[in-house]
Design a protein around this motif. Structure first.
Motif, PDB file in Angstrom:
ATOM      1  N   HIS A   1      -4.001   8.988  54.595  1.00 52.10           N
ATOM      2  CA  HIS A   1      -3.945   8.800  56.049  1.00 52.10           C
ATOM      3  C   HIS A   1      -4.719   9.888  56.803  1.00 52.10           C
ATOM      4  CE1 HIS A   1      -1.021   5.566  55.759  1.00 52.10           C
ATOM      5  NE2 HIS A   1      -0.278   6.323  54.964  1.00 52.10           N
TER       6      HIS A   1
ATOM      7  N   GLY B   1       3.873  10.957  53.984  1.00 49.43           N
ATOM      8  CA  GLY B   1       3.898   9.782  53.129  1.00 49.43           C
ATOM      9  C   GLY B   1       4.130  10.135  51.672  1.00 49.43           C
TER      10      GLY B   1
ATOM     11  N   PHE C   1       0.547   2.750  49.789  1.00 51.34           N
ATOM     12  CA  PHE C   1      -0.124   3.947  50.308  1.00 51.34           C
ATOM     13  C   PHE C   1      -1.629   3.782  50.088  1.00 51.34           C
ATOM     14  CE2 PHE C   1      -1.595   8.326  50.416  1.00 51.34           C
ATOM     15  CZ  PHE C   1      -0.845   8.863  51.443  1.00 51.34           C
TER      16      PHE C   1
ATOM     17  N   PRO D   1       2.349   9.264  48.028  1.00 51.74           N
ATOM     18  CA  PRO D   1       1.096   8.684  47.538  1.00 51.74           C
ATOM     19  C   PRO D   1       1.207   7.755  46.333  1.00 51.74           C
ATOM     20  CG  PRO D   1       1.213  11.025  47.017  1.00 51.74           C
ATOM     21  CD  PRO D   1       2.356  10.727  47.921  1.00 51.74           C
TER      22      PRO D   1
END
Length: 202
Positions: free
Chosen positions: A164, A152, A159, A154
């Protein structure tokens, strides 16, 4: 010999003339000039700003990504991802802000400025790492701040604050392992205590 900064209105006139019809917008606010160009004209505009004798922006001093979803707590009204560059002309003592929006919100891609200003290298890697903007033509586009296995981006506004996954050392496996985040998201409302006669006031 002292080099004095050009008048902002004069700078706007010069930059607008140099770019011709390439600028989607040219806004002077608080003494700062911001130019927005279409992604297809990004490299051309950047080259003009560097090479034109009335611009001569020899240095790229900063480049960052911006996620415009829910910008100023308002719903998104245009393209989501923007790349913002701050350019400096040492020789003419002037500055300009150059903005370009990635045309695809699902897969944001813009051209790399590394061939024009080598200082764009790490800045573009940071924008890729944190926002997921892909810089086409960058020779070494990889994460620069997050961990190798990070998933991902951030700085995207969707987010989660807690992320996660979390990382910990597993004594049995004798290595670092990743696992889903175990922190429960919650809102904390501070308890306010009001004392009568606080500070001796009546």
């Amino acid at each position: 010999m002292t080099s004095y900064a050009v008048n902002p209105d004069t700078l706007k006139t010069h930059v607008d003339a140099a770019l011709g019809g390439l600028a989607l917008s040219s806004v002077l606010r608080l003494g700062e000039l911001t130019i927005v160009v279409d992604a297809v004209h990004y490299l051309q505009a950047a080259s003009i700003l560097r090479d034109d004798p009335i611009c001569r922006f020899e240095q790229l001093v900063d480049l960052c990504g911006v996620d415009y979803s829910t910008y100023r707590d308002e719903p998104q009204s245009g393209l989501r991802y923007c790349v913002v560059s701050h350019l400096l002309s040492v020789s003419l003592n002037q500055r300009v802000r150059l903005k370009v929006f990635a045309p695809d919100d699902n897969f944001p891609v813009v051209q790399s400025l590394c061939g024009i200003w080598s200082s764009a290298n790490w800045f573009e890697r940071e924008a890729f790492d944190l926002f997921g903007v892909v810089f086409e033509g960058h020779d070494d586009l990889r994460r620069i701040l997050t961990d190798y296995g990070f998933i991902g981006h951030p700085f995207r506004k969707d987010f989660p604050v807690s992320g996660h996954v979390e990382m910990r050392y597993d004594a049995e496996q004798k290595r670092v392992v990743y696992q889903p985040v175990t922190i429960e998201p919650r809102e904390i409302t501070p308890r306010i205590i009001r004392e009568e006669n606080y500070g001796g006031l009546h």
